[in-house]
Design a protein around this motif. Structure first.
Motif, short mmCIF file in Angstrom:
data_model
loop_
_atom_site.label_atom_id
_atom_site.label_comp_id
_atom_site.label_asym_id
_atom_site.label_seq_id
_atom_site.Cartn_x
_atom_site.Cartn_y
_atom_site.Cartn_z
N ASP A 4 6.06 -4.07 -16.94
CA ASP A 4 5.46 -5.35 -16.53
C ASP A 4 4.78 -5.23 -15.16
O ASP A 4 3.66 -5.70 -14.98
CB ASP A 4 6.51 -6.46 -16.49
CG ASP A 4 6.97 -6.89 -17.87
OD1 ASP A 4 6.27 -6.58 -18.86
OD2 ASP A 4 8.03 -7.53 -17.96
N LEU A 5 5.47 -4.60 -14.22
CA LEU A 5 4.87 -4.41 -12.90
C LEU A 5 3.67 -3.48 -12.97
O LEU A 5 2.64 -3.72 -12.34
CB LEU A 5 5.90 -3.86 -11.90
CG LEU A 5 5.40 -3.58 -10.49
CD1 LEU A 5 4.78 -4.84 -9.86
CD2 LEU A 5 6.52 -3.05 -9.62
N PHE A 6 3.76 -2.44 -13.78
CA PHE A 6 2.63 -1.53 -13.96
C PHE A 6 1.41 -2.30 -14.47
O PHE A 6 0.30 -2.12 -13.95
CB PHE A 6 2.99 -0.41 -14.95
CG PHE A 6 1.80 0.41 -15.36
CD1 PHE A 6 1.30 1.40 -14.53
CD2 PHE A 6 1.16 0.16 -16.57
CE1 PHE A 6 0.19 2.13 -14.90
CE2 PHE A 6 0.06 0.89 -16.95
CZ PHE A 6 -0.44 1.89 -16.12
N GLU A 7 1.60 -3.16 -15.47
CA GLU A 7 0.49 -3.96 -16.00
C GLU A 7 -0.11 -4.86 -14.92
O GLU A 7 -1.33 -4.99 -14.83
CB GLU A 7 0.95 -4.82 -17.18
CG GLU A 7 0.99 -4.08 -18.48
CD GLU A 7 1.23 -5.01 -19.66
OE1 GLU A 7 1.95 -6.02 -19.49
OE2 GLU A 7 0.68 -4.72 -20.73
N LYS B 270 17.21 -0.20 -13.95
CA LYS B 270 17.03 -0.73 -12.60
C LYS B 270 15.55 -0.93 -12.27
O LYS B 270 15.18 -1.89 -11.60
CB LYS B 270 17.64 0.23 -11.57
CG LYS B 270 19.14 0.22 -11.51
CD LYS B 270 19.61 1.18 -10.42
CE LYS B 270 21.09 1.14 -10.21
NZ LYS B 270 21.50 2.05 -9.11
N ALA B 271 14.70 -0.02 -12.77
CA ALA B 271 13.27 -0.08 -12.47
C ALA B 271 12.60 -1.30 -13.07
O ALA B 271 11.53 -1.72 -12.61
CB ALA B 271 12.57 1.19 -12.96
N LYS B 272 13.22 -1.91 -14.07
CA LYS B 272 12.65 -3.13 -14.65
C LYS B 272 12.77 -4.29 -13.68
O LYS B 272 12.00 -5.25 -13.75
CB LYS B 272 13.33 -3.45 -15.98
CG LYS B 272 12.97 -2.47 -17.07
CD LYS B 272 13.69 -2.76 -18.35
CE LYS B 272 13.33 -1.69 -19.38
NZ LYS B 272 14.02 -1.89 -20.64
N GLU B 273 13.72 -4.22 -12.78
CA GLU B 273 13.93 -5.28 -11.78
C GLU B 273 13.26 -4.95 -10.45
O GLU B 273 12.60 -5.80 -9.85
CB GLU B 273 15.44 -5.48 -11.54
CG GLU B 273 16.20 -5.91 -12.77
CD GLU B 273 15.72 -7.24 -13.34
OE1 GLU B 273 15.42 -8.15 -12.54
OE2 GLU B 273 15.61 -7.35 -14.57
N LEU B 274 13.46 -3.72 -9.99
CA LEU B 274 12.89 -3.27 -8.71
C LEU B 274 12.43 -1.82 -8.85
O LEU B 274 13.10 -1.03 -9.52
CB LEU B 274 13.96 -3.30 -7.61
CG LEU B 274 14.36 -4.65 -7.04
CD1 LEU B 274 15.57 -4.50 -6.13
CD2 LEU B 274 13.21 -5.27 -6.27
N PRO B 275 11.33 -1.46 -8.21
CA PRO B 275 10.91 -0.05 -8.25
C PRO B 275 12.03 0.85 -7.74
O PRO B 275 12.78 0.49 -6.83
CB PRO B 275 9.71 -0.02 -7.31
CG PRO B 275 9.20 -1.43 -7.28
CD PRO B 275 10.42 -2.29 -7.42
#
Length: 100
Positions: free
Chosen positions: A53-56, A31-36
């Protein structure tokens, strides 16, 4: 121009208790790959799980903003020295004061 980011918002589907998070970590990671995903402890958000990806993206933006801020500060200092050369300090005197 860099726009300021707003404070993150989330909905109830993104909240998970810490005990559920430990039991369903694989699902939470997906789930975290789509939304935090916001992990709560005693009803308060304690931890946020985000995809890499979001972390980067966040890390790259923070690094860029830090570099821009350092450049802005250096330019201000150079302008101040150009206006008042007597205010300049040698690196030796600055270093000596910070080593004490």
């Amino acid at each position: 121009m860099i726009l300021a980011m707003s404070k993150p918002t989330f909905d109830v589907d993104q909240l998970v208790t810490s005990s559920d998070a430990s039991k369903k970590f694989g699902e939470l990671r997906r789930k975290a790959k789509e939304l935090p995903q916001y992990i709560t402890d005693n009803g308060t958000v304690d931890t946020v799980l985000i995809g890499y990806d979001l972390f980067e993206q966040i890390y790259d933006r923070l690094t860029r903003l830090e570099e821009e801020e350092e450049q802005r500060i250096l330019l201000q200092r150079l302008e101040r020295i150009e206006r008042d050369p007597e205010s300049a300090k040698s690196w030796k005197s600055v270093r000596r004061n910070t080593e004490a």
